[in-house]
Design a protein around this motif. Structure first.
Motif, mmCIF file in Angstrom:
data_model
loop_
_atom_site.group_PDB
_atom_site.id
_atom_site.type_symbol
_atom_site.label_atom_id
_atom_site.label_comp_id
_atom_site.label_asym_id
_atom_site.label_seq_id
_atom_site.Cartn_x
_atom_site.Cartn_y
_atom_site.Cartn_z
ATOM 1 N N MET A 1 -19.811 72.721 -40.029
ATOM 2 C CA MET A 1 -19.803 73.118 -38.619
ATOM 3 C C MET A 1 -19.891 71.869 -37.746
ATOM 4 S SD MET A 1 -22.267 75.801 -36.555
ATOM 5 C CE MET A 1 -23.814 75.022 -36.994
ATOM 6 N N ARG A 2 -19.057 71.829 -36.739
ATOM 7 C CA ARG A 2 -19.088 70.713 -35.795
ATOM 8 C C ARG A 2 -19.646 71.197 -34.456
ATOM 9 N NH1 ARG A 2 -13.663 67.488 -34.714
ATOM 10 N NH2 ARG A 2 -14.222 66.666 -36.776
ATOM 11 N N ILE A 3 -20.665 70.487 -33.975
ATOM 12 C CA ILE A 3 -21.277 70.782 -32.678
ATOM 13 C C ILE A 3 -20.985 69.627 -31.734
ATOM 14 C CG2 ILE A 3 -23.435 71.140 -31.425
ATOM 15 C CD1 ILE A 3 -24.621 72.330 -33.965
ATOM 16 N N ILE A 4 -20.537 69.945 -30.538
ATOM 17 C CA ILE A 4 -20.430 68.942 -29.479
ATOM 18 C C ILE A 4 -21.461 69.294 -28.419
ATOM 19 C CG2 ILE A 4 -19.001 68.207 -27.532
ATOM 20 C CD1 ILE A 4 -16.672 67.978 -29.428
ATOM 21 N N TYR A 5 -22.310 68.306 -28.123
ATOM 22 C CA TYR A 5 -23.428 68.538 -27.209
ATOM 23 C C TYR A 5 -23.384 67.557 -26.047
ATOM 24 C CZ TYR A 5 -28.181 68.640 -25.347
ATOM 25 O OH TYR A 5 -29.259 68.718 -24.505
ATOM 26 N N CYS A 6 -23.383 68.106 -24.835
ATOM 27 C CA CYS A 6 -23.509 67.279 -23.641
ATOM 28 C C CYS A 6 -24.542 67.918 -22.723
ATOM 29 C CB CYS A 6 -22.171 67.119 -22.918
ATOM 30 S SG CYS A 6 -21.499 68.642 -22.209
ATOM 31 N N THR A 7 -25.142 67.106 -21.890
ATOM 32 C CA THR A 7 -26.197 67.605 -21.014
ATOM 33 C C THR A 7 -26.145 66.877 -19.676
ATOM 34 O OG1 THR A 7 -28.582 68.015 -20.834
ATOM 35 C CG2 THR A 7 -27.903 65.964 -21.881
ATOM 36 N N ASP A 8 -26.859 67.419 -18.696
ATOM 37 C CA ASP A 8 -26.913 66.832 -17.353
ATOM 38 C C ASP A 8 -25.505 66.632 -16.794
ATOM 39 O OD1 ASP A 8 -29.943 66.073 -16.839
ATOM 40 O OD2 ASP A 8 -29.503 65.628 -18.936
ATOM 41 N N VAL A 9 -24.821 67.751 -16.627
ATOM 42 C CA VAL A 9 -23.432 67.746 -16.164
ATOM 43 C C VAL A 9 -23.340 67.352 -14.692
ATOM 44 C CG1 VAL A 9 -21.395 69.204 -15.819
ATOM 45 C CG2 VAL A 9 -22.775 69.459 -17.888
ATOM 46 N N HIS A 10 -24.288 67.811 -13.896
ATOM 47 C CA HIS A 10 -24.369 67.457 -12.472
ATOM 48 C C HIS A 10 -23.045 67.668 -11.734
ATOM 49 C CE1 HIS A 10 -28.472 66.014 -12.588
ATOM 50 N NE2 HIS A 10 -28.196 65.323 -13.679
ATOM 51 N N GLY A 11 -22.450 68.829 -11.976
ATOM 52 C CA GLY A 11 -21.267 69.216 -11.215
ATOM 53 C C GLY A 11 -19.955 68.659 -11.712
ATOM 54 N N ALA A 12 -19.938 67.939 -12.820
ATOM 55 C CA ALA A 12 -18.697 67.334 -13.330
ATOM 56 C C ALA A 12 -17.892 68.368 -14.115
ATOM 57 C CB ALA A 12 -19.020 66.117 -14.193
ATOM 58 N N VAL A 27 -18.766 74.662 -32.120
ATOM 59 C CA VAL A 27 -19.768 75.032 -31.119
ATOM 60 C C VAL A 27 -19.832 73.946 -30.051
ATOM 61 C CG1 VAL A 27 -22.200 75.547 -30.680
ATOM 62 C CG2 VAL A 27 -21.151 76.254 -32.844
ATOM 63 N N TYR A 28 -19.741 74.362 -28.798
ATOM 64 C CA TYR A 28 -19.991 73.471 -27.666
ATOM 65 C C TYR A 28 -21.290 73.925 -26.999
ATOM 66 C CZ TYR A 28 -15.152 71.779 -27.883
ATOM 67 O OH TYR A 28 -13.968 71.212 -28.278
ATOM 68 N N ILE A 29 -22.172 72.980 -26.747
ATOM 69 C CA ILE A 29 -23.395 73.276 -25.998
ATOM 70 C C ILE A 29 -23.374 72.402 -24.751
ATOM 71 C CG2 ILE A 29 -25.906 73.288 -26.009
ATOM 72 C CD1 ILE A 29 -25.786 73.656 -29.050
ATOM 73 N N SER A 121 -13.852 78.883 -29.877
ATOM 74 C CA SER A 121 -15.118 78.186 -30.128
ATOM 75 C C SER A 121 -16.275 78.928 -29.464
ATOM 76 C CB SER A 121 -15.067 76.756 -29.576
ATOM 77 O OG SER A 121 -14.046 75.999 -30.177
ATOM 78 N N TYR A 122 -17.463 78.779 -30.046
ATOM 79 C CA TYR A 122 -18.676 79.224 -29.366
ATOM 80 C C TYR A 122 -18.996 78.209 -28.267
ATOM 81 C CZ TYR A 122 -19.645 82.263 -33.416
ATOM 82 O OH TYR A 122 -19.582 83.216 -34.400
ATOM 83 N N GLN A 150 -26.764 83.469 -33.812
ATOM 84 C CA GLN A 150 -26.531 83.084 -35.201
ATOM 85 C C GLN A 150 -25.108 82.565 -35.319
ATOM 86 O OE1 GLN A 150 -28.806 84.029 -38.066
ATOM 87 N NE2 GLN A 150 -27.557 82.614 -39.268
ATOM 88 N N VAL A 151 -24.962 81.310 -35.743
ATOM 89 C CA VAL A 151 -23.651 80.710 -35.983
ATOM 90 C C VAL A 151 -23.652 80.168 -37.405
ATOM 91 C CG1 VAL A 151 -21.956 79.006 -35.253
ATOM 92 C CG2 VAL A 151 -23.429 80.091 -33.546
ATOM 93 N N ASP A 152 -22.834 80.756 -38.251
ATOM 94 C CA ASP A 152 -22.843 80.419 -39.679
ATOM 95 C C ASP A 152 -24.271 80.577 -40.217
ATOM 96 O OD1 ASP A 152 -20.155 79.960 -39.479
ATOM 97 O OD2 ASP A 152 -20.313 77.786 -39.375
ATOM 98 N N ASP A 153 -24.817 79.507 -40.787
ATOM 99 C CA ASP A 153 -26.160 79.601 -41.371
ATOM 100 C C ASP A 153 -27.261 79.223 -40.390
ATOM 101 O OD1 ASP A 153 -25.012 80.280 -43.814
ATOM 102 O OD2 ASP A 153 -24.828 78.175 -44.425
ATOM 103 N N GLN A 154 -26.890 78.878 -39.170
ATOM 104 C CA GLN A 154 -27.874 78.341 -38.238
ATOM 105 C C GLN A 154 -28.208 79.322 -37.113
ATOM 106 O OE1 GLN A 154 -29.553 75.618 -38.644
ATOM 107 N NE2 GLN A 154 -28.403 74.893 -40.424
ATOM 108 N N VAL A 155 -29.495 79.372 -36.774
ATOM 109 C CA VAL A 155 -29.947 80.090 -35.580
ATOM 110 C C VAL A 155 -30.133 79.053 -34.478
ATOM 111 C CG1 VAL A 155 -31.814 81.418 -34.529
ATOM 112 C CG2 VAL A 155 -31.061 81.949 -36.856
ATOM 113 N N ILE A 156 -29.417 79.247 -33.373
ATOM 114 C CA ILE A 156 -29.492 78.338 -32.225
ATOM 115 C C ILE A 156 -30.231 79.060 -31.105
ATOM 116 C CG2 ILE A 156 -28.182 76.953 -30.579
ATOM 117 C CD1 ILE A 156 -25.849 76.988 -32.549
#
Length: 559
Positions: A1-12, A27-29, A121-122, A150-156
């Motif tokens: 599973m590939r997760i892409i994580y970004c935070t503090d978007v601030h309107g972008a 999964v995108y978070i 994608s999730y 629940q995504v695959d084997d992981q609880v997010i």
């Protein structure tokens, strides 16, 4: 599973759209702070901030810290001895608050529409301290705050907000943070929620105490409850943000903590603007994190800054892009300093058309890109500096099961290679490796091969008449890269002299015109339109006009 994580978007939000177009993940978070200001113009935001601070001071003086500023103003307006001036200011504040709520909901709707174009994608979101509670917005079905998936084997699972009063944001609409310092674990909302759902992956806005939470001159600002929970439970991954300066990855006990720093550009306390675009790409196999990339997205280009692999029980960092990584550590802008420029009209038109088609990107396109990325990683130890640009249906994102992969190969060939690089041994050997790795899974064709040594030489010599450099610039302007880290240094060299790059682009216009008017190229656009029709999408008239303008051929007006 590939997760892409970004935070503090601030309107972008436009950068979020680019992230979804230019990357592939299961999964995108996209975490808070999602918006920057609760208005469409800065004048209203400043006026609201001033009114909020005025009434916040009055609230504290009257000992009413137990209610929000908005509730305090509502109470104040009912008091019989309120001054005429305060009544007028209070009425304005109430009006601004109502408008702020409406604008925030509209902004979240825009973000929800952007997310809708990546159905394969999730995509999850989490509110920060700049956000309202997402359960009242168009993002409610993607909200991680007090929710788990629940995504695959992981609880997010996630917990949003932060233990801070954010001036300029309506206090009554933000997520109430019931997990701060001093709250007993038995009454701690976040702790009890995680204890109930037992997630393997936790997403919070405020970091854990003592881990990626240092804020000068305050010191540690993280949540003790989050740290306690992670230390005493099997949490594989804890994704946080909020503290812009404390970015990185850090493993404590058995939990890997991750803070990529802002995805949106931010304004510092000294009123400087620092560029964002940073995110992590995390690969998991079952309950094991196998590979991490620290990446940066800027102007539709994804740069690999650093890579992390676990060796002998420790995470080992390998810096890939020293310039951008060092600039990040020193809080220096790099990409923001590149002079903005426009491509030649033909390229600008093609990019607009491509971005429209990319909104409907097929799973088959993503599978092909992922496969080529995998193959490059496999053969890279045997071939020095190999990269690709893909063209055709993979480039625009509309591949079907029968679609082949058209590509341009980038290699560092020796002086012994002939002028026709498709005949050189380097190209032949690389093509053979690709063919063996694909094992007939996909048909592919190498349309061109570019010697990166020759490109570098001609950039240094400012030789805009070099056909090799012209082809490189043309492909880089319109194609989709594989293993961009190999090509990025050469594009950086080009971008140091924008006038030279524009001169090279200008010299390829005649070649580009021949390319776009070929019958095969024309048929491709008809094919893409038919593929959209099969999923019920009608080509908008505005895009149809752009295609006709791009092709500039009378015989194609039946498209």
């Amino acid at each position: 599973m590939r997760i892409i994580y970004c935070t503090d978007v601030h309107g972008a939000f436009e950068r979020v759209r680019e992230l979804l177009y230019e990357t592939i993940a299961d999964v995108y978070i996209v975490s808070g702070d999602l918006i920057d200001i609760p208005f469409y113009n800065m004048d209203s935001a400043i006026r609201y901030y001033e009114l909020q601070m005025y009434f916040d001071t009055m609230r504290k003086q009257m000992g009413r810290d137990d209610v929000t500023v908005e509730d305090f103003v509502d109470e104040l307006m009912e008091m019989p001895h309120i001054t005429e001036e305060d009544a007028e200011l209070g009425a304005k504040y109430q009006q601004y608050t109502i408008r702020a709520r409406r604008v925030m909901q509209q902004k979240y709707k825009v973000l929800a529409n952007i997310f809708s174009f990546k159905p394969q994608s999730y995509i999850f979101t989490l509110p920060g301290n700049y956000d309202m509670d997402l359960k009242y917005t168009s993002l409610h079905d993607r909200d991680l705050h007090l929710h788990w998936y629940q995504v695959d084997d992981q609880v997010i699972a996630g917990y949003g907000g932060a233990d801070v009063f954010t001036a300029g944001i309506p206090q009554k609409y933000v997520v109430p943070y019931k997990a701060g310092i001093g709250i007993d674990d038995r009454k701690n909302e976040m702790y009890n929620f995680f204890k109930a759902v037992r997630p393997g992956i936790i997403v919070t806005h405020q970091p854990a105490h003592g881990v990626l939470d240092w804020l000068a001159p305050v010191g540690p600002t993280g949540s003790p409850a989050l740290r306690t929970y992670c230390d005493n439970n099997p949490v594989l991954l804890c994704l946080t943000g909020h503290i812009h300066g404390s970015w990185g990855i850090k493993e404590v006990e058995h939990t890997l903590y991750v803070n990529p720093s802002p995805f949106g550009d931010i304004t510092t306390v000294h009123h400087d603007v620092l560029e964002g675009g940073f995110f992590y790409q995390i690969e998991l196999e079952g309950n094991t994190i196998t590979h991490i990339l620290y990446r940066k997205l800027y102007n539709e280009r994804v740069y690999d800054l650093a890579e992390y692999l676990k060796k002998d029980g420790e995470w080992v960092e390998t810096i890939i892009d020293e310039g951008r990584y060092d600039a990040k550590k020193k809080l220096v802008n790099v990409d923001m300093n590149i002079l903005p420029y426009s491509h030649i009209p033909e390229i600008e038109l093609f990019k607009e058309i491509k971005n429209f088609f990319r909104m409907f990107q097929t799973e088959e396109s993503e599978l092909r890109v992922e496969k080529m990325e995998e193959i490059v990683r496999r053969i890279e130890p045997m071939v020095e500096d190999i990269a690709m640009d893909v063209l055709g249906s993979v480039n625009v994102g509309l591949s079907q099961p029968s679609s082949d992969i058209d590509m341009v190969l980038y290699l560092r060939c020796g002086a012994q290679c002939p002028d026709n690089l498709l005949s050189c041994n380097c190209c032949k050997d690389a093509a053979t490796m690709i063919r063996n790795a694909l094992q007939d899974e996909y048909k592919f064709e190498v349309l061109d091969c570019i010697d990166l040594n020759e490109v570098e030489k001609n950039i240094n010599e400012k030789n805009y008449e070099s056909e090799t450099l012209q082809r490189f610039v043309a492909y880089r302007s319109i194609c989709r890269p594989i293993n961009y880290r190999v090509i990025a240094p050469l594009e950086d060299m080009l971008n140091q002299d924008i006038e030279f790059r524009k001169e090279v682009e200008g010299s390829i216009r005649s070649y580009f015109r021949i390319f776009v008017t070929t019958s095969q190229h024309v048929r491709s656009f008809k094919k893409y339109e038919n593929r959209l029709k099969t999923i019920g999408i009608r080509l908008p008239d505005s895009i149809r006009r752009k295609i006709l303008q791009y092709l500039q051929s009378e015989e194609d007006k039946e498209i």
